[in-house]
Design a protein around this motif. Structure first.
Motif, PDB file in Angstrom:
ATOM      1  N   GLY A  78       5.397  -1.793  -1.677  1.00 28.80           N
ATOM      2  CA  GLY A  78       6.185  -1.788  -2.736  1.00 28.80           C
ATOM      3  C   GLY A  78       7.682  -1.217  -2.959  1.00 28.80           C
ATOM      4  N   SER A 175       2.277   5.063  -2.319  1.00 29.90           N
ATOM      5  CA  SER A 175       1.811   3.602  -1.963  1.00 29.90           C
ATOM      6  C   SER A 175       1.690   3.588  -0.645  1.00 29.90           C
ATOM      7  CB  SER A 175       2.975   2.801  -2.614  1.00 29.90           C
ATOM      8  OG  SER A 175       2.876   1.559  -2.609  1.00 29.90           O
ATOM      9  N   ASP A 345       1.427  -8.054 -11.941  1.00 32.25           N
ATOM     10  CA  ASP A 345       1.207  -6.931 -10.926  1.00 32.25           C
ATOM     11  C   ASP A 345      -0.111  -7.370 -10.453  1.00 32.25           C
ATOM     12  OD1 ASP A 345       3.346  -5.759 -11.882  1.00 32.25           O
ATOM     13  OD2 ASP A 345       2.419  -4.457 -13.314  1.00 32.25           O
ATOM     14  N   SER A 349       0.539  -6.489  -6.380  1.00 35.42           N
ATOM     15  CA  SER A 349       0.652  -5.016  -6.159  1.00 35.42           C
ATOM     16  C   SER A 349      -0.463  -4.325  -5.332  1.00 35.42           C
ATOM     17  CB  SER A 349       0.644  -4.445  -7.712  1.00 35.42           C
ATOM     18  OG  SER A 349      -0.790  -4.487  -8.193  1.00 35.42           O
ATOM     19  N   GLY A 354       1.675  -7.855  -0.354  1.00 39.31           N
ATOM     20  CA  GLY A 354       2.765  -8.605  -0.788  1.00 39.31           C
ATOM     21  C   GLY A 354       2.664 -10.047  -0.581  1.00 39.31           C
TER      22      GLY A 354
END
Length: 373
Positions: A78, A175, A345, A349, A354
């Protein structure tokens, strides 16, 4: 006869022939931060693969990813909003570069110092192959640009560590750790499901020159995690090597795995393997080139693709579990201020999920990435 490739030849093969495998080539001279509970606290000092201490004074606001695998790492946790420059080309085509500056030559791999210096990023994230471009590193240092060079990823553990270090470098530690946890859950599902399955002998056909991978490569771990016995490792090879076709024929692999790319639509060495069980029984599986050769979270999709082709019954049993893991992480942390989930999202997310990873998953689900001929 078999012969061990030199380190330089390995680099040249992976950059010019395979492209995205550059992130897995070379041998580190130092050790990057090895901390399974990495924290994003600045100033941050770490020892990178150059063996030198690197200090990042403040949380970076702008990042350049030097090679395709570095871009995958940043996107997977992210951190893509901080990326101002990256390789743009076939090896990052699924990452949606947008208006980010292409910092490479026309090949989409070779970095151009001037492009990076003009961006004046807070930090540059570089794969280990950068150690073979000392002129570039010196020019960036002379320009006052901080560069963090990652260690060579010789195992899946090293891939996970690359994720964590990328989190530290970009200020996305939480993340990054979630991405590692997501990888771990998927890998555990694979391991448990394959525990009682036989591991057929398989050869990774990396190109016309016979390049393949033995022990001490993360690609070897990908093969074994997918329930295969890696032929090159079984004959005692380590690292990226050239394996004579006679050796492959004599070992008679049951399966052949090869990178799915625009350069070929079948194992590149098929003509040399007449009579081999894998060719005779049409046991070949194409794996997304970027997922197989870049040491980032997408390696879990390369494993999934192989399992689906080689162990279809097992895959049928775990497919729902894998989707549940993805759903768990896709839903995590995506609530808006009013408690509702953003559709946008929810689509992108998930750690390690991705655009690139979603594309690989889609290919695996539809059978496009794993073609049997």
């Amino acid at each position: 006869m078999r012969r061990q490739l030199t380190v330089i030849l390995t680099v040249l093969l992976t950059v010019s022939a395979i492209g995205p495998a550059a992130a897995g080539a070379g041998t580190g001279t130092g050790a990057a931060v090895q901390d399974s509970e990495a924290q994003c606290e600045y100033p941050l000092t770490m020892t990178d693969a150059t063996g030198e201490n690197v200090t990042i004074e403040d949380e970076p606001e702008s990042v350049v990813t030097l090679y395709p695998g570095d871009a995958q790492l940043a996107y997977s946790i992210g951190a893509e909003d901080k990326v101002v420059g990256m390789p743009v080309g076939q090896y990052t085509e699924s990452l949606e570069a947008g208006d980010r500056t292409d910092i490479t030559e026309d090949d989409g791999v070779t970095p151009v110092a001037e492009e990076i210096i003009n961006l004046n990023p807070d930090v540059v994230l570089a794969a280990n192959v950068a150690l073979y471009n000392q002129d570039l590193l010196e020019r960036l240092e002379d320009a006052g640009i901080t560069v963090v060079v990652l260690d060579t990823a010789t195992s899946l553990d090293d891939v996970r560590e690359n994720v964590r270090v990328t989190g530290q470098v970009t200020g996305e530690c939480e993340s990054a750790e979630e991405t590692v946890q997501w990888m771990n859950e998927r890998l555990e599902i694979y391991e448990d499901a394959l525990a009682n399955e036989s591991a057929p002998l398989a050869y990774y056909d990396g190109g016309e020159s016979g390049d393949t991978h033995g022990m001490e490569t993360f690609q070897h771990d990908v093969m074994t995690a997918a329930g295969l016995e890696n032929l090159a490792a079984s004959v005692g090879e380590s690292g990226w090597v050239e394996l004579n076709s006679e050796v492959v024929v004599n070992e008679d692999p049951e399966w052949i795995v090869y990178p799915d790319s625009d350069r070929w639509d079948a194992p590149p060495s098929t003509a040399d393997f007449d009579g081999v069980t894998a060719i005779r029984e049409d046991n070949v599986v194409a794996v997304d080139d970027n997922a197989m050769s870049q040491p980032g979270p997408d390696v879990v999709y390369a494993i999934e693709t192989i399992i689906e082709a080689v162990h279809p019954d097992v895959y049928g049993e775990i497919e729902g579990d894998l989707e549940a893991v993805d759903e768990e992480y896709r839903d995590g942390g995506n609530e808006s201020d009013d408690g509702s989930e953003s559709e946008e999202d929810g689509e992108s997310s998930i750690p390690g999920f991705g655009v690139a990873a979603a594309l690989v998953a889609l290919l695996a689900a539809t059978g496009v990435a794993a073609r049997r001929r």
